[in-house]
Design an enzyme around this catalytic site. Structure first.
Site, PDB file in Angstrom:
ATOM      1  N   LYS A 127      70.470  33.386  10.824  1.00  0.00           N
ATOM      2  CA  LYS A 127      69.710  34.464  11.467  1.00  0.00           C
ATOM      3  C   LYS A 127      68.967  35.304  10.411  1.00  0.00           C
ATOM      4  O   LYS A 127      67.764  35.554  10.530  1.00  0.00           O
ATOM      5  CB  LYS A 127      70.674  35.339  12.272  1.00  0.00           C
ATOM      6  CG  LYS A 127      69.997  36.452  13.019  1.00  0.00           C
ATOM      7  CD  LYS A 127      70.967  37.128  13.990  1.00  0.00           C
ATOM      8  CE  LYS A 127      70.591  38.566  14.203  1.00  0.00           C
ATOM      9  NZ  LYS A 127      71.693  39.491  14.050  1.00  0.00           N
ATOM     10  N   ASP A 146      69.163  37.410  18.303  1.00  0.00           N
ATOM     11  CA  ASP A 146      70.100  38.536  18.266  1.00  0.00           C
ATOM     12  C   ASP A 146      70.575  38.806  19.694  1.00  0.00           C
ATOM     13  O   ASP A 146      70.307  38.007  20.610  1.00  0.00           O
ATOM     14  CB  ASP A 146      69.447  39.777  17.623  1.00  0.00           C
ATOM     15  CG  ASP A 146      68.474  40.467  18.572  1.00  0.00           C
ATOM     16  OD1 ASP A 146      68.086  39.866  19.604  1.00  0.00           O
ATOM     17  OD2 ASP A 146      68.106  41.616  18.301  1.00  0.00           O
TER      18      ASP A 146
END
Ligand code: SF4
Length: 216
Positions: A127, A146
């Protein structure tokens, strides 16, 4: 909702993207940064912390340790003191020192610009690597998933998965590569402003006619 073909789903995804882009022309990363090093640091600090709070500590942080080499030589206690307001400051200090030391030793002090190299650095997962690649290097290598991206992707039925990597895979299959970085900004902005977690404001939503979860 009847089963949707891949082609229909891609068309719907494209229309959702275009409408969200019109609705949120200001969509971009909220973390203040001037280069890849600063964005890597800010992204590590943003775990379990608001972007505003991260932005409130980074000016002093970067003034004192402006490069990876400078930060790699910081005393842990000094670093902890500055980043303390972002929470989990001991672990974050370890990540920052591990990341900057590896960058100095392995990459001459420059943040590398490939997924493989980034995820090999301490404190950096897929991420964070996607945030850095998309926003500091302008490279659409993947999609940042997210909590907002996850929630909206499920509500919009772009995915049925819960696992971030599987969601990312489904989104990559639906959207053209050049839209990957902006897609996540758009979903995050829409998730903060309209499609909020508890009570989505479907009556104000510009994509409600394209959303299988719409309440209107
Ligand atoms: S219609 Fe409602 S559930 Fe669907 S994206 Fe908009 S706010 Fe979210």
């Amino acid at each position: 909702m009847p089963r949707e073909s891949k082609r229909k789903k891609r068309e719907r995804a494209e229309r959702v993207y275009d409408l969200l882009a019109e609705e949120h022309p200001d969509a971009r990363t909220a973390l203040h940064h001037e280069n890849a090093f600063q964005l890597a640091v800010a992204t590590i600090l943003s775990a379990q912390c608001t972007d505003e709070r991260v932005n409130s500590v980074t000016p002093a942080l970067f003034e004192r340790w402006p490069t990876a080499a400078a930060m790699a030589g910081a005393r842990p206690k000094d670093l902890e003191k500055v980043i303390r307001p972002t929470g989990f400051f001991r672990n974050k200090t370890k990540s920052l020192l591990g990341m900057t030391r590896a960058v100095v030793q392995e990459y001459g002090g420059e943040i590398p610009d490939s997924m493989e190299a980034l995820v090999g650095l301490p404190g950096i997962g897929r991420k964070t690597a996607n945030v850095i690649l998309g926003n500091a290097f302008g490279r659409d290598e993947g999609i940042v998933v997210d909590t907002h991206v996850r929630r909206l992707s499920r509500r919009l039925r772009f995915t049925t998965h819960d696992d971030p990597e599987k969601i990312e895979h489904d989104l990559m299959d639906l959207f053209p590569r050049e839209r990957w970085t902006m897609l996540s900004h758009l979903l995050i902005f829409h998730g903060r402003r309209v499609c909020v977690a508890r009570k989505p404001r479907c009556e104000e939503c510009v994509v409600s006619h394209l959303c299988p979860s719409s309440r209107v």
